[in-house]
Design an enzyme around this catalytic site. Sequence first.
Site, PDB file in Angstrom:
ATOM      1  N   ASN A   1      -3.378  10.346  -5.130  1.00  0.00           N
ATOM      2  CA  ASN A   1      -3.241   9.558  -3.897  1.00  0.00           C
ATOM      3  C   ASN A   1      -2.553  10.360  -2.787  1.00  0.00           C
ATOM      4  OD1 ASN A   1      -0.934   9.459  -5.554  1.00  0.00           O
ATOM      5  ND2 ASN A   1      -0.195   7.582  -4.612  1.00  0.00           N
TER       6      ASN A   1
ATOM      7  N   ASP B   1       6.049   5.428 -13.304  1.00  0.00           N
ATOM      8  CA  ASP B   1       5.150   5.105 -12.185  1.00  0.00           C
ATOM      9  C   ASP B   1       5.817   5.437 -10.857  1.00  0.00           C
ATOM     10  OD1 ASP B   1       2.628   4.400 -11.340  1.00  0.00           O
ATOM     11  OD2 ASP B   1       3.113   2.279 -11.083  1.00  0.00           O
TER      12      ASP B   1
ATOM     13  N   GLY C   1       5.234  -0.158  -4.408  1.00  0.00           N
ATOM     14  CA  GLY C   1       5.669   1.059  -5.071  1.00  0.00           C
ATOM     15  C   GLY C   1       7.170   1.231  -5.175  1.00  0.00           C
TER      16      GLY C   1
END
Length: 417
Positions: free
Chosen positions: A96, A306, A325
């Site tokens: 990303n 993550d 996020g």
Amino acid sequence: MNILLKSVTIVDKSSKLHLKKRDVLITNGAFEKIAPKINNPDSRKELNFKGLHISQGWFDSSVSFGEPGFEERETIENGLKTAAKSGFTAVAVNSNTNPVTDSKSDILYILSKASHHPVSLYPIGALTDQGTGENLAELYDMKNAGAIAFYDYQKPVKNPNLLKIALQYTQSFNGLVIAYCNEDDVSKNGVVNEEVSSTKLGLKGIPALAEELHINRNLFLLEYTGGKLHIPTISTKKSVELIKNAKSKGLNVSCSVSVNNLILNDDALIDFNTNLKLKPPLRTDADKTALINALKEGIIDGVTSDHNPIDIEHKNVEFDNALFGSIGLESCFGALNTHFCLEDSIEFLTRLKVVFGIESSSISEGNKVNISLFNPNVTWKLEEKDIVSSSKNSALLGQFLKGKPLGVYANKKLILN
């Protein structure tokens, strides 16, 4: 670097030295000698920290660095420094970026930026061109260049035929397909888990059904095609049941869970803290319990931080408008070790190596050194000053954690906090 570790406790179930306290002599990147007492042979650097433990190097299967394109969030250099000081010797880095990592040249660029570092960086190539979900990217070329897997980060593959073709095609070169599971038409515009808490907060929900529908579909496709499928960051009790059933059928499916979904539930959202706006969202306590049990049973293959740095301009806004996020490298070990026993915590941080085809080396004389250094007994509060990452958007900020990483020794190099 040649070093001597003094009075270190070894945590490695694959080694006969598991849970033994030893001196460890490291020469030219290998374990030269491991014994109850070793005299320093040549005035080399000694590490003699109180409570020092070592284990096989930890691996994080889902890390996002901003570079290229989002360097204000995180550069590769600082991201690898963060990983090292957080105890990770290897990280798989998501696609990303801007531009999206979807070609051989993109993979080679990322590898070149990390070639000098003790932390091994494993690029994940995009599954589709520019991550748009329309056409497959150059999967074979990226694999040959060093891509460890293929994934459009946190974007579900909407077209089932595209995923079918990807699973069939990658079998020819033993490729691993990663498929984030969320039915966008069900979760549309949702920002938190759809439950009592979302109603109380007045925020649009993301139903557990959205994840479970997509997992069910993708497992049907895997059963039809064969191949290797990894489902990242599952978050619901039903998802666990679906994957358990697929594994019982012999399907080559693996999955991970975010450390945040093991530690927190959706009750934590009461203050509208945008650092807790996560994808997948924090779910119910029942879901959290199911994830913990599945991890212990091996249904869930391992844990990821993550780690997803988001700059303050996209977090210090209204909850609806904030980006999803949280960073997590710095807090991952401490969070796990707070809620699980030490041996389990280490296992959860190393078990995904098998899924991603990353070499493991036990702590034994003659073997290559790839170790994490840590003190599992220190209790500390995660504050902004503890965060090495350029972005500070930690979901666990302010939490008390037990166990602190001290650094790594890997690729013949040492980094310490």
